[in-house]
Design a protein around this motif. Sequence first.
Motif, PDB file in Angstrom:
ATOM      1  N   ARG A  82      38.439  52.920  43.133  1.00 37.00           N
ATOM      2  CA  ARG A  82      38.339  53.413  44.502  1.00 37.00           C
ATOM      3  C   ARG A  82      37.255  52.698  45.300  1.00 37.00           C
ATOM      4  O   ARG A  82      37.169  52.886  46.517  1.00 37.00           O
ATOM      5  N   SER A  83      36.431  51.877  44.650  1.00 38.79           N
ATOM      6  CA  SER A  83      35.337  51.202  45.345  1.00 38.79           C
ATOM      7  C   SER A  83      35.358  49.716  45.012  1.00 38.79           C
ATOM      8  O   SER A  83      35.995  49.275  44.049  1.00 38.79           O
ATOM      9  N   THR A  84      34.642  48.940  45.818  1.00 38.92           N
ATOM     10  CA  THR A  84      34.515  47.506  45.571  1.00 38.92           C
ATOM     11  C   THR A  84      33.116  47.183  45.062  1.00 38.92           C
ATOM     12  O   THR A  84      32.189  47.992  45.146  1.00 38.92           O
ATOM     13  N   ASP A  85      32.983  45.987  44.537  1.00 37.35           N
ATOM     14  CA  ASP A  85      31.714  45.539  43.973  1.00 37.35           C
ATOM     15  C   ASP A  85      30.653  45.496  45.073  1.00 37.35           C
ATOM     16  O   ASP A  85      30.912  44.982  46.168  1.00 37.35           O
ATOM     17  N   PRO A  86      29.461  46.026  44.827  1.00 36.67           N
ATOM     18  CA  PRO A  86      28.416  46.010  45.868  1.00 36.67           C
ATOM     19  C   PRO A  86      28.108  44.617  46.400  1.00 36.67           C
ATOM     20  O   PRO A  86      27.738  44.461  47.569  1.00 36.67           O
TER      21      PRO A  86
END
Length: 457
Positions: A82-86
Amino acid sequence: MKVEPAPSEHGDWQVPGLVDRSGEPIKVSTPDPGTGRTLDVTDFGADPNPDSDDDAPAIRAALDAAKPGDEVLLPAGTYDLRSTDPADKSANIVLRSGVDLRGEGQERTVLLTSLDGEDDSRVIRGSGVRDVIVADFTITSRHGGPLGDDPDNGNAGGGPMYGIYIGAREGKASSRVLVKNLGIRKFERHGISVKASREVTLSGNYISEATAVGPGGQGYGIAIEGSVDQHDPDAANDSRHNVVIGNTFDGRHLRHAILLQFRTHNNLVADNTIVGSHLDAIDLHGEGEYLNEIRDNTVIGGQQAGIALGNSGGSKNKHDASGPGNWVHSNNLIGNRQGILVILGTPDTLIEDNRITAGEDSKVGIEVRNGPGTELRGNRVTGGTDGFWAIRLSKDRGADGRGKGIPSGIRIESNIIRQTSNGIRIDAGKDLSMVENVVDGIDGAELRVADGIEVSR
């Protein structure tokens, strides 16, 4: 295979396939499985149950904790990304050199991304990486809309742009990467994209269900690309020695199954199975691709060519000829509109020992338009209904003037044409020769040569 000296921008590369620049065969090495630790992503907080919280941070944490020689394991289950790499807002997961990423089976481990149409979005990215294995899981998305089925529709889409993207970093290619036994579906542009890299092997993958097949790069199963403005084979990001072998494509929602583009060279495309595709199934995309070997593939029921060299592109992306010295041999092409097509000035292609079986909708077995120096040798063509021709030479009208011309320097030798509607048709050309072809059991014309065309025999 005899190939004339390549243009200077190709350096001294002159022999097709997996060879070094002197023409000696090479074996493309793949990374050995890691011998270090196995890091289980569930130990870092990942939940393999469907519809859990975001599992991407736990997978990234396991990769960050790994050292070269380790592998990160995705046990059977569904992992919600649900998230991308910082450090990279375009990617859920970023690969690291020397660290493998492995599931417990293509059907048992699933990565489910929430990426949905974001520019350049990628489920997994590796840039400038080396010695990496990615294996044994499926990548898909939450896209719930229709799948791609209209090659003229540029407004369809959804899901990530790329399932896996392997590329260069600061001008240095990725290399020694193995991507095997993955399932990839519900993506918009490329299932697997290999850009400006070398010694990348793609094996045993199953690719299907693109969400779009429109113009401008949508719906490609696997794309092997050089760089648009990089023509130097000595460059650190020269694209070569990539291997696409033993993959399977359900082409009902693919524009092209396998595509080579932008002066990539000395790659091998072999033993793949493709059922259907909206446009040319295996496509050398008209941007100077040279000295590639296309062999032992099976292409069934494509709406256009089974294998095509040269591409006109569209109003936005204008293409023309593939480069010299490509070798297309020993393929099994069944029921495609055209078996093999050479157009727009693509030079010095050797087409030999292919088996072409026409279907009811097939138009031609092998067609050469403006393809100077093309050799057709030892091919077998059968089948087809009224209007089908086993071999045809015809004028190329070009694409807005690009690639316009007639067949020249074409040699048709030792082909076997049996039990088909029509044999060989020559509508245009110069410096043509036909030697020792076998044409029998033909319903219509064995040979038709237009007035004023000379053919040596």
